[in-house]
Scaffold this motif. Sequence first.
Motif, mmCIF file in Angstrom:
data_model
loop_
_atom_site.group_PDB
_atom_site.id
_atom_site.type_symbol
_atom_site.label_atom_id
_atom_site.label_comp_id
_atom_site.label_asym_id
_atom_site.label_seq_id
_atom_site.Cartn_x
_atom_site.Cartn_y
_atom_site.Cartn_z
ATOM 1 N N ARG A 93 0.831 -1.214 0.000
ATOM 2 C CA ARG A 93 0.000 0.000 0.000
ATOM 3 C C ARG A 93 0.858 1.252 0.000
ATOM 4 O O ARG A 93 0.672 2.151 -0.822
ATOM 5 N N LEU A 126 -6.075 10.009 -5.623
ATOM 6 C CA LEU A 126 -6.269 8.565 -5.444
ATOM 7 C C LEU A 126 -6.961 7.962 -6.666
ATOM 8 O O LEU A 126 -6.603 6.868 -7.123
ATOM 9 N N VAL A 141 -12.458 4.028 -4.613
ATOM 10 C CA VAL A 141 -12.124 5.304 -3.967
ATOM 11 C C VAL A 141 -13.386 6.144 -3.859
ATOM 12 O O VAL A 141 -13.992 6.504 -4.870
ATOM 13 N N LEU A 159 -5.589 0.051 -6.299
ATOM 14 C CA LEU A 159 -6.693 0.704 -5.613
ATOM 15 C C LEU A 159 -7.945 0.252 -6.352
ATOM 16 O O LEU A 159 -8.073 0.460 -7.563
ATOM 17 N N SER A 160 -8.875 -0.380 -5.647
ATOM 18 C CA SER A 160 -10.029 -0.930 -6.358
ATOM 19 C C SER A 160 -11.300 -0.124 -6.102
ATOM 20 O O SER A 160 -12.326 -0.373 -6.727
ATOM 21 N N GLN A 193 -5.810 5.023 -9.069
ATOM 22 C CA GLN A 193 -6.705 3.897 -9.366
ATOM 23 C C GLN A 193 -6.790 3.662 -10.869
ATOM 24 O O GLN A 193 -6.742 2.520 -11.331
ATOM 25 N N VAL A 231 -11.696 3.622 0.965
ATOM 26 C CA VAL A 231 -10.714 3.211 -0.035
ATOM 27 C C VAL A 231 -10.551 1.699 0.074
ATOM 28 O O VAL A 231 -10.488 1.168 1.185
ATOM 29 N N ASN A 232 -10.522 1.008 -1.048
ATOM 30 C CA ASN A 232 -10.250 -0.439 -1.059
ATOM 31 C C ASN A 232 -8.980 -0.710 -1.855
ATOM 32 O O ASN A 232 -8.737 -0.073 -2.884
ATOM 33 N N PHE A 233 -8.189 -1.667 -1.369
ATOM 34 C CA PHE A 233 -7.017 -2.143 -2.100
ATOM 35 C C PHE A 233 -7.205 -3.627 -2.402
ATOM 36 O O PHE A 233 -7.739 -4.365 -1.571
ATOM 37 N N LEU A 263 1.415 4.017 -3.172
ATOM 38 C CA LEU A 263 1.087 5.439 -3.049
ATOM 39 C C LEU A 263 2.339 6.299 -3.228
ATOM 40 O O LEU A 263 2.330 7.298 -3.949
#
Lengths: 179, 179, 179, 179
Positions: free
Chosen positions: A48, A154, A97, A94-95, A158, A102-104, A52
Motif C-alpha cells: 500500500r 487517489l 475510492v 486501488l479498487s 486507481q 478506499v479499497n485495495f 502510493l
Amino acid sequence: MSGRTSFTPQIDETALRCVAQARILYADTDKMGIVYHASYFRYLELARVEMLRSEGLPYTWMEAEGLALPLTEIGVSFTSPGLYDDRISIHAALSRVTHVRVNFQYRVVVEPGHRAATPNAEAVELLRAETRHCCVRRDSGRPAAMPEALVERLRAIQSLGRASARMPGGPTVAPSEDG
Amino acid sequence: MSGRTSFTPQIDETALRCVAQARILYADTDKMGIVYHASYFRYLELARVEMLRSEGLPYTWMEAEGLALPLTEIGVSFTSPGLYDDRISIHAALSRVTHVRVNFQYRVVVEPGHRAATPNAEAVELLRAETRHCCVRRDSGRPAAMPEALVERLRAIQSLGRASARMPGGPTVAPSEDG
Amino acid sequence: MSGRTSFTPQIDETALRCVAQARILYADTDKMGIVYHASYFRYLELARVEMLRSEGLPYTWMEAEGLALPLTEIGVSFTSPGLYDDRISIHAALSRVTHVRVNFQYRVVVEPGHRAATPNAEAVELLRAETRHCCVRRDSGRPAAMPEALVERLRAIQSLGRASARMPGGPTVAPSEDG
Amino acid sequence: MSGRTSFTPQIDETALRCVAQARILYADTDKMGIVYHASYFRYLELARVEMLRSEGLPYTWMEAEGLALPLTEIGVSFTSPGLYDDRISIHAALSRVTHVRVNFQYRVVVEPGHRAATPNAEAVELLRAETRHCCVRRDSGRPAAMPEALVERLRAIQSLGRASARMPGGPTVAPSEDG
C-alpha cells in the motif's frame, strides 16, 4: 451454519501492478515450515505505502493532513504456501475510492525462478486479498471526508492500473524494490 | 470494481463461548495509538488452540496424527479500535466441520469494566472474524480426510456451543485464562 | 574482534518471582521448529507489565504521569530452544531503580511437566535476559526524573523479590495468569 | 544488583558495510510513536541473510548441508528512536568465525536525508547490536563443527569488511535493496 461460502476476494487482475518485492525470512515462517498466515499482512502494508509513494503520495502526506486510513475489513484467500527465501512480488491496485472509503486489492506471487527452494518455471500464487479502509481524523478517530484534491489523486492512481490493463501486452509489471 | 460488498462474516453469536482472555501489549499497538490489525491474528490462534484444549483435544494431538489445519481463508470486520491495556475476551466457536474442512468464528470484545483507559459500562466489540481451514498431511502438505473419530470429536465441540445457546440464560460465558 | 566475551546477564536468581505464564503458539515458532528468538520479547513485556500491575502500579499510571520507560539496552542468553505448546513461566525482578533508570531481569523456564511435546521432569531454562530502561517525558521523548513517590514504589517492588529470597523455603513462586 | 554495567556491544565500525535497506512500517511502531524494540530483530535477520547472499553464500546452502546457526546471545544498545517511514540502512559485519561459532555486529542508521518525518542533515544512529550464533545439526539440534570449506568462505566474508576498512576513503558503503 455460515451464511457465506467464501471470503475469496474477486480480484480485477488486469488492474494490478507489481508495487513491491520482498524476501521471506525465518521471522515469517512457523514450525509447519511455511509462511505463518499473519506474516503476510506487513507485506500488504508495504505494498500500500509503496504504491502510493511511487505515485507521489506518501502516506505521511495524509498524516500531515490530519487523516488516517485504518482497516475496516479484510478478506484473504491463501492459494498455496509461501516458503523461506521465496522472493515474493506483491501486485496491488486501488479498487475503490470514495470520499470516505478506499479499497485495495492484492495478489502475492512468486514469479518464475524466484523460489529458492525449488526453482519454479511458472509463477506461484500465494494469496489474493482485499482490504477496506475508512478515512478518519487522526485526533478524534472519527470518520472524515477526504478533501477533493486527495480523492482526485487517489482516483488517478486507481485509473493507472486500468489504463495499463488496456495497453497492448497487458498490465505493466514494474518490479519495485522493497522500500 | 469489486464484486463483493463486504467481508464481514455472518457470525452465529449464540454459538460463541469465551475461550481465552489476554491483555493488549505495546507490542500489539501502532503509532495510531490503537491495536495494529495484524496483531489480532495471534489472539485468534490462541482462541482456537485453547477452545480445542479445553475440550480435551490439544492441537498437538492432531500433529501426532500426522495432520495439520492450515488457514485457507480469512474474513475480518474491525468494529472498533482496541486500546493498550484492554483486557480482551475472545469468543469463538467451531462453525463448520467436514472430513476435510473446519471453520471457526470469533468475536473479540472488551467486556464491561475491562478497558483500562476509560472504564466501559457496555461491552465493546473490536472485531468479528471467520477462518477457514483445510486438513492436510504434515509430511506432504496434501489435502487429507480426518479420521472419523476426530471428526466426531470436533462435531461434539461444535455442538457444545449450540447446546449452550439453547440453555435458558443464553450461552455460557466461561472466562478461560490465556494459556 | 569483539571486546566482550558474553552478553549473558548476571541474574540474581534469588530475587526473581514468577510473574506471568503463557503458552507458545505457532505464531512464535519458525521453520526450525523452535521459538523464533524475537518472539520472546513480547513475553518479557508481558512480564514487566504484569509484575508492576500485581503490585498495584499499572503502566498506564506512568503514562498518566506523562512518563514512559523505553528500552535502552537488552542482553539475552538463549539457553535452550522453546517448543510449540510449551507452557512458559516468566520469572522477573526489578534489578535496579534510580530516578532516571530502571533495569529488569528475567528467566524464562518450562516448569516440570509444562512441556507438552515431551513431558519434562526437570525445569528447562529457555533464556536469561536483562533490559535497561530510561525514564522519558512522553511528549518530548526527553530524559526525565521520576517523581520521588514513583521511585519509592518501584523500590518497594524491587525489595519484594529480595525479601522473598530471604524467606525460608526460598523465593515465592506465585504462578500468575497471562494478563 | 547487576554485575554488568552495560550490554552495549563494542562494534568495530571500520568493518561494517551497508548490506540492506528497508522502510519502517506502521507494523513496526507502537503507541509511543516510535519503532517497538522487538521490530528491529527481523531487520537484523534480513541483514545477515543479505550479507551472506551477496557473497554467494545463501543461508539455504547451510540448510542443504544439514546445518543451522541459531542465536545464542544478543546484545543491543538503542541509541535513538526510529520513526515511521524512516529509510533505515543496516550495516553489518561478521565479527567472529570459528568452526562452531559465528558472531555478527550491526549498526542501524538513518542516512542523511532518509528520515521522512524531519529531513536529517546528519546520519542518525538507531542502534548497535551483536548476535552470537552456534552451529547445530538441523535434525538433532546438537552442536556441530562447520566443514572447513564453509569456515573458509565465512572468513573470506569476514575479511572483506576489514579489507574495505583499510582502503583509502574508508569502508565501501554499497546500498543493497531489501531482499
